[in-house]
Design an enzyme around this catalytic site. Structure first.
Site, PDB file in Angstrom:
ATOM      1  N   GLU A  75      64.811   8.224 -43.150  1.00  0.00           N
ATOM      2  CA  GLU A  75      65.604   7.814 -41.984  1.00  0.00           C
ATOM      3  C   GLU A  75      66.925   7.240 -42.494  1.00  0.00           C
ATOM      4  O   GLU A  75      67.037   6.040 -42.725  1.00  0.00           O
ATOM      5  CB  GLU A  75      64.825   6.778 -41.165  1.00  0.00           C
TER       6      GLU A  75
ATOM      7  N   ASP B  74      60.811  -1.839 -41.716  1.00  0.00           N
ATOM      8  CA  ASP B  74      59.527  -1.898 -42.404  1.00  0.00           C
ATOM      9  C   ASP B  74      59.622  -1.397 -43.837  1.00  0.00           C
ATOM     10  O   ASP B  74      58.659  -1.493 -44.588  1.00  0.00           O
ATOM     11  CB  ASP B  74      58.476  -1.091 -41.634  1.00  0.00           C
TER      12      ASP B  74
ATOM     13  N   LYS C 239      53.306   0.808 -37.106  1.00  0.00           N
ATOM     14  CA  LYS C 239      54.338   0.494 -36.113  1.00  0.00           C
ATOM     15  C   LYS C 239      53.876  -0.577 -35.132  1.00  0.00           C
ATOM     16  O   LYS C 239      54.677  -1.409 -34.680  1.00  0.00           O
ATOM     17  CB  LYS C 239      54.751   1.753 -35.349  1.00  0.00           C
TER      18      LYS C 239
ATOM     19  N   ASP D 108      63.114   4.403 -31.164  1.00  0.00           N
ATOM     20  CA  ASP D 108      63.011   4.849 -32.550  1.00  0.00           C
ATOM     21  C   ASP D 108      64.401   4.841 -33.167  1.00  0.00           C
ATOM     22  O   ASP D 108      65.407   4.908 -32.452  1.00  0.00           O
ATOM     23  CB  ASP D 108      62.416   6.255 -32.614  1.00  0.00           C
TER      24      ASP D 108
ATOM     25  N   ASP E   7      51.172   3.483 -29.043  1.00  0.00           N
ATOM     26  CA  ASP E   7      51.847   3.562 -27.755  1.00  0.00           C
ATOM     27  C   ASP E   7      50.902   4.075 -26.680  1.00  0.00           C
ATOM     28  O   ASP E   7      50.771   3.476 -25.606  1.00  0.00           O
ATOM     29  CB  ASP E   7      53.089   4.459 -27.861  1.00  0.00           C
TER      30      ASP E   7
END
Length: 746
Positions: free
Chosen positions: A112, A141, A276, A300, A458
């Protein structure tokens, strides 16, 4: 106009599904005839004389039943669809709007890229919302100093970016998206064409953005006292990004900026961090003592704000007196900026966000979908927070922090950290709340916050909220509120699918199974929808049967389906055609093209054979305690070569043997069975008996022609390696032809 009248700021448009319900009834009736055909076989007195082994017939029958069961659960999505509209002009004045905490999550600076994450951060900071009521938190994280330094550079650039967007009415507030889009797009560029000043400011800002990009890419840095500091073993790091960076004069700052906070929770190899869900709960606690906004927008790291009014749109529902008291969250669709016209990987998730979620909205509300939702903070705290509650008792649920316990009853009194009144004690308290041991011996992740039980946190958390009586709404519009990066290669698609399948099945085979979880205030149709999502990875079982059993029996000359002249043949034909017609119709009414039918069915087969199978096995292995859960974020770093293949509609088969092996082996088996079937039709003349089995092999091969092309024709880097083709051929011979054919003779 009185407040009670003025605050009716959203509208529901209901859709009639009479045709769909009639289709479902006829489909069920046809399946009833199919069941009669299969069952009657077992009551024949001369089964042995018929020459058809019982085992393949039984396996095929069970596969058809499982396929029908999952299909039937999915019809609940189509029962009562709705769409919604909001009226932003009816919102209260800015000073009366509630504050919002924005949570953004990143875990790996390699997968990312920092620049991508910072663009999402800047787009969130630049939303059309009162800046003093907007607080942006980034959860890192990966514990990367690159990300922290990137945050500092983002704050520096925001000093120019946000005033520019506000002053000239810029709609596309993600810098990278804005500067890469054509300037003749009036919707994105505000009054660019009519304002010389705007054009001049844009050019200046573009230079600053290029400088910002260079700074982010070149940034190097380390945390203080970083001896032994790794992404999996480090203390809590929390920093409120603030101050006036050098080179920026106060007169250049034309508006107040939202609060920006960097959070990297403590990690220790000896303590589970719950992926997460653990990061979300950490931000929930840290933000509780810093800003304590009543609403939370979760994103995100690649999902930038594409519509600056998105937060206001969600608040329309949260402030509407008709639904606000029971409304837990507003879910926006996941849309992607990099989906090609030939969406060969189904990256756009058309079915989920254009069909299934509107159907859920007509029931008790959509599933919590990982990103792009605005949730009520109090909904995540459970029923424990009541006026007059004993603080000592609350600590059993929420942990030992006195500051956090106070925040439970101070939803309109945030403890802002800024400038002169920055409190070192409060920062230390926030670090304590971000420690890896804070949730021990509490209800965090069990009854409070986001649930830890599954990597599909989620889905599970949204399910638990709706079982408690909370509702949700789904808002989709022609202009996507948020845009992210869809997967553009087969490896990432199947890796992501394996993770999703594992998490969903893990919920389905646990105490949270939608059909047995109690107590539940959820409607039966909503349970069917959640059940479909939990068990749809089990499609892997019938698809493996349909891709092997008819083919092996075709090689042996054993018929498993009715002859063409048999009346039951019409039932099988109608079921197949009916399913294709329904799928085609749903694609067309949701804005797709007929070629999407081929892409979606192909990917459905590929995922069922590989990622759904591995995800299902992984869930069962974790359920019996033989393996711990793991989580690998989807790669957001773009590879130009792979992107080019995707945009040209060419599959990139550079993935592991684990994924390619089964796909190639099944294609080889179906090639062999098709050739054998055609040969038998010519030499023996029994095509009327074997027509369905020949057709199944032909259909599988026609649909998966790109795999044959990758094995035989293509010479580029994305082809299927020759070694994998050879090993898969051996797999077909040893497992399917030798072992499988013998087992099926019983």
């Amino acid at each position: 106009m009185e407040d009670s009248q003025r605050l009716h700021i959203c509208h529901v448009h209901k859709s009639s599904n009479t045709i769909q319900r009639s289709h479902t009834f006829l489909h069920v009736l046809a399946v009833g005839f199919l069941i009669h055909y299969r069952v009657s076989f077992f009551f024949q007195n001369d089964i042995k004389e018929v020459g058809i082994p019982t085992l393949p017939w039984l396996l095929l029958f069970l596969s058809e039943l499982l396929l029908f069961f999952i299909w039937l659960l999915g019809q609940a999505f189509r029962w009562r669809t709705v769409s919604r509209t909001v009226f932003l002009e009816r919102l209260p004045e800015d000073d009366k709007l509630p504050s919002i905490d924005v949570f953004i999550f990143t875990a790996d600076p390699d997968r990312e890229p920092t620049l991508l994450v910072m663009n999402t951060v800047l787009s969130a900071m630049a939303m059309d919302y009162p800046p003093d009521k907007l607080h942006v938190y980034l959860s890192d994280d990966g514990g990367s100093p690159l990300t922290l330094n990137g945050m500092r550079e983002a704050w520096r650039f925001a000093k120019w970016w946000i005033p520019f967007c506000t002053r000239f009415g810029i709609q596309k507030r993600c810098p990278e998206a804005y500067f890469s889009s054509p300037t003749n797009d009036h919707n994105d560029h505000g009054d660019f064409e009519s304002s010389d000043e705007c054009r001049l400011e844009r050019e200046k800002l573009k230079e600053k953005y290029q400088d910002f990009k260079e700074r982010v890419k070149a940034v190097k840095g380390t945390f203080k006292d970083t001896i032994g500091f790794t992404s999996k073993d480090h203390p809590s790091v929390i920093e409120v990004i603030q101050g006036n960076p050098s080179g920026i004069r106060e007169k250049e700052v034309q508006s107040k900026l939202p609060r920006l906070v960097y959070v990297s929770r403590e990690k220790k190899p000896s303590h589970p961090h719950h992926f997460k869900a653990g990061a979300m709960n950490t931000l929930l606690r840290v933000s509780g003592v810093m800003s304590n906004s009543p609403y939370i927008l979760s994103l995100d790291c690649d999902m930038y704000c594409n519509d600056p009014t998105s937060a206001r749109q969600a608040i329309c529902f949260h402030l509407d007196p008709k639904i606000s008291s029971s409304l837990a969250f507003v879910q926006f669709p996941q849309r992607f900026h990099n989906v090609a016209k030939k969406d060969i990987y189904e990256s756009g998730l058309r079915s989920a966000y254009s069909l299934m979620w509107p159907g859920l909205d007509g029931l008790d509300g959509p599933v919590l979908s990982g990103t792009g939702f605005v949730i009520k903070r109090i909904a995540l705290y459970g029923s424990f927070v009541k006026e007059g509650a004993d603080p000592i008792e609350l600590k059993k649920y929420f942990g030992p922090s006195n500051e956090f316990i106070k925040s439970l009853f101070q939803h309109t009194k945030p403890n802002l950290i800024n400038g002169k009144d920055s409190s070192n004690e409060l920062l230390q308290e926030a670090k304590f709340l971000a420690s890896c041991t804070y949730g021990d011996q509490t209800k965090w992740g069990e009854e409070v916050g986001f649930l830890h039980y599954s990597v599909a946190e989620d889905y599970l958390t949204g399910f638990a909220l709706q079982c408690k009586g909370w509702n949700s709404v789904y808002l989709s519009s022609s202009k996507p509120q948020f845009l992210g990066s869809g997967v553009t290669n087969l490896n990432d698609l199947l890796t992501q699918g394996t993770r999703w399948s594992s998490g969903l099945v893990e919920v389905g085979i646990s105490k949270f199974c939608p059909f047995i979880y109690s107590p539940s205030k959820m409607s039966f149709l909503e349970k069917m929808c959640y059940g479909n999502l939990s068990f749809f990875p089990l499609y892997c079982l019938p698809l493996w049967c349909f891709a092997t059993i008819p083919q092996l029996c075709l090689l042996k000359g054993i018929p498993l389906y009715p002859e063409v002249s048999n009346s039951y043949f019409i039932i099988f034909m109608l079921l197949f055609i009916s399913s294709l017609v329904q799928h085609s119709y749903e694609i067309l009414i949701t804005g797709g093209s007929l070629r999407s039918l081929i892409y979606e069915q192909r990917i459905w087969m590929m995922k069922a054979i590989t990622s759904h199978l591995y995800g299902t096995l992984d869930a069962f292995v974790k359920r019996i305690g033989m393996r711990e859960a793991n989580f690998l974020p989807t790669n957001k770093a773009e590879d130009d070569e792979r992107v080019k293949l995707y945009e040209n509609g060419i599959y990139d088969f550079r993935t592991s043997m684990m994924f390619l092996g089964p796909l190639v082996a099944l294609v080889i088996l179906n090639v062999g069975s098709l050739l054998a079937g055609i040969t038998r039709a010519i030499l023996v003349g029994d095509l009327h008996k074997m027509f369905v089995q020949v057709f199944i092999s032909f259909y599988i091969l026609a649909l998966n022609y790109p795999i044959i092309e990758g094995m035989v024709i293509r010479k580029d880097k994305g082809r299927i390696p020759t070694l994998i083709t050879i090993l898969s051929a051996l797999l077909s011979i040893i497992i399917f032809l030798s072992v499988g054919s013998r087992l099926l003779m019983y």
